[in-house]
Design a protein around this motif. Sequence first.
Motif, PDB file in Angstrom:
ATOM      1  N   THR A 140      12.943  46.968  91.026  1.00 21.25           N
ATOM      2  CA  THR A 140      13.622  46.531  92.249  1.00 21.25           C
ATOM      3  C   THR A 140      12.615  46.103  93.303  1.00 21.25           C
ATOM      4  OG1 THR A 140      15.489  48.022  91.813  1.00 21.25           O
ATOM      5  CG2 THR A 140      15.233  47.198  94.074  1.00 21.25           C
ATOM      6  N   LEU A 141      11.578  46.905  93.501  1.00 20.82           N
ATOM      7  CA  LEU A 141      10.548  46.566  94.488  1.00 20.82           C
ATOM      8  C   LEU A 141       9.852  45.259  94.125  1.00 20.82           C
ATOM      9  CD1 LEU A 141       8.962  50.096  95.122  1.00 20.82           C
ATOM     10  CD2 LEU A 141      10.411  48.805  96.691  1.00 20.82           C
ATOM     11  N   GLU A 142       9.517  45.097  92.854  1.00 19.53           N
ATOM     12  CA  GLU A 142       8.846  43.868  92.418  1.00 19.53           C
ATOM     13  C   GLU A 142       9.747  42.648  92.600  1.00 19.53           C
ATOM     14  OE1 GLU A 142       5.879  43.173  91.716  1.00 19.53           O
ATOM     15  OE2 GLU A 142       4.944  45.124  91.391  1.00 19.53           O
ATOM     16  N   HIS A 143      11.021  42.806  92.307  1.00 19.53           N
ATOM     17  CA  HIS A 143      11.967  41.689  92.461  1.00 19.53           C
ATOM     18  C   HIS A 143      12.070  41.272  93.923  1.00 19.53           C
ATOM     19  CE1 HIS A 143      15.451  39.134  91.812  1.00 19.53           C
ATOM     20  NE2 HIS A 143      16.069  39.772  92.803  1.00 19.53           N
ATOM     21  N   ILE A 144      12.165  42.244  94.816  1.00 21.14           N
ATOM     22  CA  ILE A 144      12.253  41.946  96.247  1.00 21.14           C
ATOM     23  C   ILE A 144      11.002  41.211  96.722  1.00 21.14           C
ATOM     24  CG2 ILE A 144      12.230  43.008  98.548  1.00 21.14           C
ATOM     25  CD1 ILE A 144      14.073  45.194  97.372  1.00 21.14           C
ATOM     26  N   ILE A 145       9.852  41.718  96.299  1.00 20.15           N
ATOM     27  CA  ILE A 145       8.582  41.095  96.711  1.00 20.15           C
ATOM     28  C   ILE A 145       8.481  39.664  96.177  1.00 20.15           C
ATOM     29  CG2 ILE A 145       6.078  41.201  96.389  1.00 20.15           C
ATOM     30  CD1 ILE A 145       6.417  44.313  96.399  1.00 20.15           C
ATOM     31  N   LYS A 146       8.850  39.476  94.959  1.00 23.24           N
ATOM     32  CA  LYS A 146       8.742  38.152  94.332  1.00 23.24           C
ATOM     33  C   LYS A 146       9.664  37.137  95.003  1.00 23.24           C
ATOM     34  CE  LYS A 146       9.235  35.766  89.883  1.00 23.24           C
ATOM     35  NZ  LYS A 146       9.583  35.926  88.443  1.00 23.24           N
ATOM     36  N   THR A 147      10.883  37.548  95.316  1.00 21.79           N
ATOM     37  CA  THR A 147      11.875  36.589  95.810  1.00 21.79           C
ATOM     38  C   THR A 147      11.804  36.361  97.327  1.00 21.79           C
ATOM     39  OG1 THR A 147      13.527  38.377  95.950  1.00 21.79           O
ATOM     40  CG2 THR A 147      13.502  37.025  93.948  1.00 21.79           C
ATOM     41  N   LEU A 148      11.227  37.336  98.082  1.00 26.71           N
ATOM     42  CA  LEU A 148      11.259  37.235  99.545  1.00 26.71           C
ATOM     43  C   LEU A 148       9.888  37.214 100.206  1.00 26.71           C
ATOM     44  CD1 LEU A 148      14.201  39.729 100.274  1.00 26.71           C
ATOM     45  CD2 LEU A 148      14.307  37.227 100.277  1.00 26.71           C
ATOM     46  N   LYS A 149       8.823  37.113  99.429  1.00 24.27           N
ATOM     47  CA  LYS A 149       7.477  37.199 100.012  1.00 24.27           C
ATOM     48  C   LYS A 149       7.187  36.077 101.005  1.00 24.27           C
ATOM     49  CE  LYS A 149       5.251  34.886  96.077  1.00 24.27           C
ATOM     50  NZ  LYS A 149       4.228  35.047  95.003  1.00 24.27           N
ATOM     51  N   SER A 206      15.051  48.973 103.365  1.00 22.59           N
ATOM     52  CA  SER A 206      16.349  49.512 102.938  1.00 22.59           C
ATOM     53  C   SER A 206      16.246  50.317 101.642  1.00 22.59           C
ATOM     54  CB  SER A 206      17.350  48.367 102.741  1.00 22.59           C
ATOM     55  OG  SER A 206      17.035  47.601 101.577  1.00 22.59           O
ATOM     56  N   CYS A 207      15.178  50.085 100.891  1.00 26.50           N
ATOM     57  CA  CYS A 207      15.032  50.756  99.595  1.00 26.50           C
ATOM     58  C   CYS A 207      14.917  52.273  99.736  1.00 26.50           C
ATOM     59  CB  CYS A 207      13.801  50.218  98.860  1.00 26.50           C
ATOM     60  SG  CYS A 207      14.010  48.534  98.243  1.00 26.50           S
ATOM     61  N   GLY A 208      14.334  52.742 100.826  1.00 25.89           N
ATOM     62  CA  GLY A 208      14.175  54.184 101.001  1.00 25.89           C
ATOM     63  C   GLY A 208      15.505  54.909 100.932  1.00 25.89           C
ATOM     64  N   GLU A 209      16.476  54.407 101.694  1.00 23.96           N
ATOM     65  CA  GLU A 209      17.818  54.993 101.690  1.00 23.96           C
ATOM     66  C   GLU A 209      18.553  54.699 100.386  1.00 23.96           C
ATOM     67  OE1 GLU A 209      16.689  55.235 105.878  1.00 23.96           O
ATOM     68  OE2 GLU A 209      16.407  53.720 104.332  1.00 23.96           O
ATOM     69  N   ASN A 210      18.397  53.464  99.913  1.00 22.17           N
ATOM     70  CA  ASN A 210      19.167  53.034  98.746  1.00 22.17           C
ATOM     71  C   ASN A 210      18.794  53.831  97.488  1.00 22.17           C
ATOM     72  OD1 ASN A 210      21.168  51.463  97.641  1.00 22.17           O
ATOM     73  ND2 ASN A 210      19.855  49.716  97.235  1.00 22.17           N
ATOM     74  N   PHE A 211      17.507  54.001  97.233  1.00 20.29           N
ATOM     75  CA  PHE A 211      17.071  54.781  96.069  1.00 20.29           C
ATOM     76  C   PHE A 211      17.514  56.234  96.192  1.00 20.29           C
ATOM     77  CE2 PHE A 211      13.198  51.735  95.737  1.00 20.29           C
ATOM     78  CZ  PHE A 211      13.965  50.806  95.074  1.00 20.29           C
ATOM     79  N   ASN A 212      17.416  56.783  97.410  1.00 18.24           N
ATOM     80  CA  ASN A 212      17.769  58.185  97.599  1.00 18.24           C
ATOM     81  C   ASN A 212      19.260  58.411  97.370  1.00 18.24           C
ATOM     82  OD1 ASN A 212      16.356  60.567  98.004  1.00 18.24           O
ATOM     83  ND2 ASN A 212      16.873  60.712 100.166  1.00 18.24           N
ATOM     84  N   GLU A 254       9.471  34.945 103.094  1.00 22.65           N
ATOM     85  CA  GLU A 254      10.404  35.126 104.206  1.00 22.65           C
ATOM     86  C   GLU A 254      10.180  36.509 104.812  1.00 22.65           C
ATOM     87  OE1 GLU A 254      14.540  33.512 103.550  1.00 22.65           O
ATOM     88  OE2 GLU A 254      13.898  33.678 101.465  1.00 22.65           O
ATOM     89  N   PRO A 255       9.133  36.692 105.623  1.00 22.04           N
ATOM     90  CA  PRO A 255       8.744  38.020 106.123  1.00 22.04           C
ATOM     91  C   PRO A 255       9.869  38.857 106.738  1.00 22.04           C
ATOM     92  CG  PRO A 255       7.034  36.441 106.638  1.00 22.04           C
ATOM     93  CD  PRO A 255       8.174  35.653 106.071  1.00 22.04           C
ATOM     94  N   PRO A 256      10.719  38.295 107.627  1.00 22.06           N
ATOM     95  CA  PRO A 256      11.780  39.140 108.200  1.00 22.06           C
ATOM     96  C   PRO A 256      12.748  39.666 107.145  1.00 22.06           C
ATOM     97  CG  PRO A 256      11.477  37.144 109.508  1.00 22.06           C
ATOM     98  CD  PRO A 256      10.716  36.945 108.230  1.00 22.06           C
ATOM     99  N   ARG A 257      13.055  38.826 106.158  1.00 22.30           N
ATOM    100  CA  ARG A 257      13.969  39.238 105.081  1.00 22.30           C
ATOM    101  C   ARG A 257      13.283  40.255 104.165  1.00 22.30           C
ATOM    102  NH1 ARG A 257      18.782  37.781 107.108  1.00 22.30           N
ATOM    103  NH2 ARG A 257      18.912  35.544 107.511  1.00 22.30           N
ATOM    104  N   LEU A 258      12.005  40.027 103.894  1.00 21.65           N
ATOM    105  CA  LEU A 258      11.242  40.959 103.061  1.00 21.65           C
ATOM    106  C   LEU A 258      11.195  42.333 103.719  1.00 21.65           C
ATOM    107  CD1 LEU A 258       9.295  41.485 100.641  1.00 21.65           C
ATOM    108  CD2 LEU A 258       7.431  40.763 102.155  1.00 21.65           C
ATOM    109  N   TYR A 259      10.946  42.347 105.034  1.00 24.53           N
ATOM    110  CA  TYR A 259      10.866  43.608 105.771  1.00 24.53           C
ATOM    111  C   TYR A 259      12.164  44.408 105.638  1.00 24.53           C
ATOM    112  CZ  TYR A 259       9.977  46.759 109.725  1.00 24.53           C
ATOM    113  OH  TYR A 259       9.793  47.863 110.516  1.00 24.53           O
TER     114      TYR A 259
END
Length: 460
Positions: free
Chosen positions: A96-105, A117-123, A107-112
């Motif tokens: 998931t992290l790699e996919h986000i980085i690859k697709t949004l790198k 959001s992953c912290g809450e989502n994974f938990n 677009e900094p605001p979207r990447l951020y």
Amino acid sequence: MKVAKFGGSSVSNATQIKKVLKIVNDDDERKIIIVSAPGKRHKDDIKTTDLLIRLYEKVLNGLDYQDKKKEIIQRYADILEELEMDMIFLTTIDETLEHIIKTLKDEPPRLYDALLSCGENFNAQLIASYNDSQGIKTTYLSPKDAGILVTDLPQQAQILEEAYDQIYKLRDIEGKIIIPGFFGVSKQNYVVTFPRGGSDITGAIIARGVRASLYENFTDVSGIFKANPNVIKNPELINEITYREMRELSYAGFGVFHDEALQPLYKHRIPVVIKNTNRPQDKGTFIRHDRDINDREVIIGISCDKDFTVINIKKYLMNRQVGFTRKILEILEDYNISFDHMPSGIDSISIIMRTHQIKGKEQEVLNAIRKKCEVDELSIEHDLAILMIVGEGMNKSVGTAHQITHALAESNINLKMINQGASEISMMFGISVEDADKAVLSTYEYCYHGVCLKNLCAKK
């Protein structure tokens, strides 16, 4: 039906997660649970959200981010191991992290937003899976599936009114529901995070959407104190406080519950209770639309926040010049500056704002005011603190302002300005930053214990 939100310290490790699930499973009315990202496990630990910010910075600067990613994955690995769960979930996190980085790198605001959001989502996924494996029917819902449809401005998500009809359908799902806090999804299908206190906001939105009887906000304290416990030793707890009072105190530095989270609840009068995950038997502090006011609780809380800046403007016969204030506000708008207070006299006006609002723009703003408003005197002052005295009973109580000013005078604290809102539930005092803690201490002792100053004067 209750909606319960658990903060980062409440879900920081396996032991805490088990506490949370016992609280949840012991009450059939606790149906929908909002969870944060894992917080600090000890004083020197790093929050998962902060690790994700560092991962974002590595990606943004084109640096090798693999070690930082492994550090994030390890946080969840530790929890999975202690809960004796399958480690296969770690692969999902990595991918998931790699996919986000690859697709949004690019677009900094979207990447951020997506990474944080992953912290809450994974938990949320992890906790839901564990609870379900223990024989308690539990469903994980992403914010998108839960119906949390928001505006599309990164880091500034606002719930869309149309989302509430979809959220109401959550009532029909059997068993427990666990939803990650902090973010929603826009119509453009982007993850968009809420401002600070985002998980509190998610909980409030869900509570309003399902028309909950109570919104429980679990943290690491047993309620809201009448003053900052870092300044006042063993301050009293507030039993009940109104939405309006809580809004005023949150604005001035009370960080237990964020003021923006009250907005979805206010109109529908859904009560909130602040409770302690580690002491769930404690009553906590209730936030309601109204409260009974007695002589002891005319003032419900005292707060002081720092890092304010004030622009002081003087112009002879200002009160007769039509549109003068409008010109000032137009200048602030041109520089994208919002202000907090505007105390005024017949020939003077002060504009108080958060220092970060005007930082780097001081001279430009001052020059614009001089040019457009032809003022007689103009100055700017930093290092201002705002002392807030809050209480619904103040509008019916005589002498409150005198009490406060007397307490401050006895402590040799100079007042730079005083302002009281039209609602008369709060008074604002502008003071030097260096006097901030002393001001809280002196007003607290005087207002709640009558110690002070008054007794010392009598002895003298």
